[in-house]
Design an enzyme around this catalytic site. Structure first.
Site, PDB file in Angstrom:
ATOM      1  N   ASP A   1       0.825  -1.211   0.000  1.00 33.09           N
ATOM      2  CA  ASP A   1       0.000   0.000   0.000  1.00 33.09           C
ATOM      3  C   ASP A   1       0.864   1.268   0.000  1.00 33.09           C
ATOM      4  O   ASP A   1       2.100   1.202   0.057  1.00 33.09           O
ATOM      5  CB  ASP A   1      -0.924  -0.051   1.231  1.00 33.09           C
ATOM      6  CG  ASP A   1      -2.290   0.557   0.966  1.00 33.09           C
ATOM      7  OD1 ASP A   1      -2.426   1.365   0.035  1.00 33.09           O
ATOM      8  OD2 ASP A   1      -3.227   0.234   1.734  1.00 33.09           O
TER       9      ASP A   1
ATOM     10  N   GLU B   1      -1.128   1.847  -5.141  1.00 28.83           N
ATOM     11  CA  GLU B   1      -0.923   3.281  -4.887  1.00 28.83           C
ATOM     12  C   GLU B   1      -2.014   4.123  -5.559  1.00 28.83           C
ATOM     13  O   GLU B   1      -1.841   5.294  -5.802  1.00 28.83           O
ATOM     14  CB  GLU B   1       0.506   3.739  -5.163  1.00 28.83           C
ATOM     15  CG  GLU B   1       1.013   3.598  -6.556  1.00 28.83           C
ATOM     16  CD  GLU B   1       0.469   4.647  -7.482  1.00 28.83           C
ATOM     17  OE1 GLU B   1      -0.466   4.279  -8.234  1.00 28.83           O
ATOM     18  OE2 GLU B   1       0.968   5.792  -7.477  1.00 28.83           O
ATOM     19  N   TRP B   2      -3.139   3.432  -5.818  1.00 30.79           N
ATOM     20  CA  TRP B   2      -4.411   4.085  -6.178  1.00 30.79           C
ATOM     21  C   TRP B   2      -4.369   4.846  -7.523  1.00 30.79           C
ATOM     22  O   TRP B   2      -5.219   5.709  -7.770  1.00 30.79           O
ATOM     23  CB  TRP B   2      -4.862   5.030  -5.048  1.00 30.79           C
ATOM     24  CG  TRP B   2      -4.622   4.481  -3.686  1.00 30.79           C
ATOM     25  CD1 TRP B   2      -5.012   3.245  -3.236  1.00 30.79           C
ATOM     26  CD2 TRP B   2      -3.907   5.097  -2.598  1.00 30.79           C
ATOM     27  NE1 TRP B   2      -4.596   3.064  -1.944  1.00 30.79           N
ATOM     28  CE2 TRP B   2      -3.919   4.178  -1.525  1.00 30.79           C
ATOM     29  CE3 TRP B   2      -3.278   6.331  -2.437  1.00 30.79           C
ATOM     30  CZ2 TRP B   2      -3.314   4.468  -0.306  1.00 30.79           C
ATOM     31  CZ3 TRP B   2      -2.674   6.614  -1.220  1.00 30.79           C
ATOM     32  CH2 TRP B   2      -2.691   5.697  -0.176  1.00 30.79           C
ATOM     33  N   GLY B   3      -3.331   4.580  -8.328  1.00 35.99           N
ATOM     34  CA  GLY B   3      -3.249   5.274  -9.611  1.00 35.99           C
ATOM     35  C   GLY B   3      -2.705   6.680  -9.491  1.00 35.99           C
ATOM     36  O   GLY B   3      -2.653   7.423 -10.481  1.00 35.99           O
TER      37      GLY B   3
ATOM     38  N   ASN C   1       0.260   7.959  -9.192  1.00 43.12           N
ATOM     39  CA  ASN C   1       1.476   8.307  -9.955  1.00 43.12           C
ATOM     40  C   ASN C   1       1.517   7.570 -11.292  1.00 43.12           C
ATOM     41  O   ASN C   1       2.582   7.164 -11.757  1.00 43.12           O
ATOM     42  CB  ASN C   1       2.720   7.950  -9.133  1.00 43.12           C
ATOM     43  CG  ASN C   1       2.779   8.732  -7.837  1.00 43.12           C
ATOM     44  OD1 ASN C   1       3.218   9.871  -7.798  1.00 43.12           O
ATOM     45  ND2 ASN C   1       2.298   8.118  -6.759  1.00 43.12           N
TER      46      ASN C   1
ATOM     47  N   ASP D   1     -10.187   3.547  -3.404  1.00 47.00           N
ATOM     48  CA  ASP D   1     -10.900   2.355  -2.947  1.00 47.00           C
ATOM     49  C   ASP D   1     -12.310   2.239  -3.528  1.00 47.00           C
ATOM     50  O   ASP D   1     -13.020   3.234  -3.676  1.00 47.00           O
ATOM     51  CB  ASP D   1     -11.009   2.364  -1.419  1.00 47.00           C
ATOM     52  CG  ASP D   1      -9.663   2.114  -0.762  1.00 47.00           C
ATOM     53  OD1 ASP D   1      -8.647   2.038  -1.475  1.00 47.00           O
ATOM     54  OD2 ASP D   1      -9.628   1.992   0.475  1.00 47.00           O
TER      55      ASP D   1
HETATM   56  C1  GLA Z   1      -6.044   1.364   1.504  1.00 46.32           C
HETATM   57  C2  GLA Z   1      -6.210   0.350   0.384  1.00 46.32           C
HETATM   58  C3  GLA Z   1      -7.352  -0.596   0.746  1.00 46.32           C
HETATM   59  C4  GLA Z   1      -7.053  -1.296   2.049  1.00 46.32           C
HETATM   60  C5  GLA Z   1      -6.792  -0.266   3.150  1.00 46.32           C
HETATM   61  C6  GLA Z   1      -6.267  -0.913   4.427  1.00 46.32           C
HETATM   62  O1  GLA Z   1      -7.139   2.200   1.619  1.00 46.32           O
HETATM   63  O2  GLA Z   1      -6.470   0.989  -0.827  1.00 46.32           O
HETATM   64  O3  GLA Z   1      -7.563  -1.544  -0.292  1.00 46.32           O
HETATM   65  O4  GLA Z   1      -5.925  -2.128   1.872  1.00 46.32           O
HETATM   66  O5  GLA Z   1      -5.825   0.695   2.746  1.00 46.32           O
HETATM   67  O6  GLA Z   1      -6.030   0.020   5.431  1.00 46.32           O
END
Ligand code: GLA
Length: 400
Positions: A147, A180-182, A184, A202
């Site tokens: 993460d 890393e959620w996109g 970068n 998320d």
């Molecule tokens: C981030 C991630 C989630 C999950 C939480 C855990 O938000 O994107 O998928 O792993 O952390 O805290």
């Protein structure tokens, strides 16, 4: 300076630190993860029972392999820096748990973070990357979700490269799931680092909403779908776009769950279930284990689907499959049922990326409805179907 660079490159090519473990994810990974349903409320009994349920429910037979523990399994680091699981929640330790999961023919995944702390405030791997990777390898871990919380000014590519190298040096093949959620644009640099990378923030358990958490937001299924635009050419066997884990069975309607699952199949997305496998409704299980939909997802060409057209509430998606077949999915984003009509001879589906064409004028396909699990005609006749609100018609066009 130039000499130094050449030296670094030479060292990198000649030692074992600078690689990704290859061929661990030639089709999108399939499994389960604790986060969507259980958050931090996890323990070793849940993991064991989930492994049992994955086998007894038939999910393992449908292709699901990974049991992934998300955030909050952690205890403290000891005086030598070694991380230990929470002694109350995981008293048997991770090695014993991994042995149990392996004895069921499944694989165990774990979670860490490139920063000082995980998103849940547990110890992160920053500064301990090689040590943690060794620990995971010794425990028998098969999959690491890594993460991006509390990373301050860290460079994302560098941070993920460090963990990739640490895993390689530890010597146990471990899938690296980049989270890393996109932020970068990971799709531009992660192909040789991870096996999958999150493309968005998320997911949230709703069809088309945005959930506001104050400093951040999470996204309904349709919102996430829209964010995949322009990304398909970055994905392929061993490196997948990851639009986040499934919410099937977590509270949406059956139609919505079916649409969500079908679209994740069309996207060649990792299929990581996020519900309670110990208590599933018949409908939830039927969705997750629909082998013909899963086959679309797991097709060995590994080509992500694309949106062919959109009109009113209707989107039509295509995905090239092996042997000249296609998956086609008509998605009704609206709440009202829709009378869908498709006259094949007027449609020209060309996929420049995959260099494929349907050629409906020359080639006849038989049409198999993947939820009805039966043939519903051929492309010689106009297709007429009612599609309920928030649902799909997903078909396999089989070259005759
Ligand atoms: C981030 C991630 C989630 C999950 C939480 C855990 O938000 O994107 O998928 O792993 O952390 O805290």
């Amino acid at each position: 300076m130039k000499r130094l660079l050449i030296l670094i490159i030479l060292i990198c090519f000649s030692n074992a630190y600078c690689q990704k473990f290859e061929k661990l994810a030639l089709t999108p990974p399939m499994g389960w993860n604790s986060w969507n349903k259980f958050g931090c409320d996890i323990n070793e009994d849940l993991i064991r029972q989930t492994a049992d349920a994955m086998v007894s429910s038939g999910m393992k037979d449908a292709g699901y392999a990974y049991i992934n523990i998300d955030d909050c399994w952690h205890g403290e680091r000891d005086s030598l820096g070694f991380i230990h699981p929470d002694p109350q929640r995981f008293p048997s330790g991770m090695k014993v748990l991994a042995d149990y999961v392996h004895s069921k023919g499944l694989k165990l995944g774990i979670y860490s973070d490139a920063g000082w702390k995980t998103c849940g405030g547990k110890p992160g791997s920053r500064g301990y990357e090689f040590q943690d990777a060794r620990t995971y390898a010794e425990w028998g871990i098969d999959y690491l979700k890594y993460d991006w919380c509390n990373t301050e000014k860290l460079n994302a590519e560098g941070a993920y490269l460090t963990m990739r190298n640490a895993l390689y040096a530890a010597g146990r093949p471990i899938v690296l799931s980049i989270c890393e959620w996109g932020s970068n644009k990971p799709w531009e640099w992660e192909k040789n680092i991870g096996h999958l990378w999150r493309t968005t923030g998320d997911i949230y358990n709703c069809f088309d909403c945005i959930k506001d958490h104050g400093t951040w937001q999470s996204w309904g299924v349709m919102k996430i779908l829209d964010m995949q635009k322009g990304l398909r050419e970055y994905a392929g066997p061993d490196y997948w776009n990851d639009p986040d884990m499934l919410e099937v069975g977590n509270g949406m309607s059956v139609n919505e769950d079916r649409a969500h699952f079908s679209m994740w199949c069309m996207l060649a997305a990792p299929l990581i279930a996020g519900n309670d496998l110990r208590n599933m409704s018949k409908e939830t299980l039927e969705i997750l284990t629909n082998k013909e939909a899963v086959a679309v997802n797991q097709d060995s060409l590994g080509i992500q689907g694309f949106k062919y057209s959109e009109k009113d509430s209707i989107e039509i998606w295509f995905k090239p499959l092996v042997k000249g077949d296609w998956a086609m999915c008509t998605l009704n984003r609206g709440k009202q049922p829709y009378k869908f009509s498709f006259d094949w001879k007027n449609e020209k589906v060309i996929d420049d990326f995959a260099k494929r064409e349907t050629k409906f004028a020359e080639i006849i396909y038989s049409i198999r409805d993947l939820w009805l699990k039966k043939e519903i005609g051929t492309t010689k006749e106009v297709l007429n179907k009612d599609i309920p609100g928030h649902d799909v018609l997903i078909m396999r066009l089989i070259k005759m």
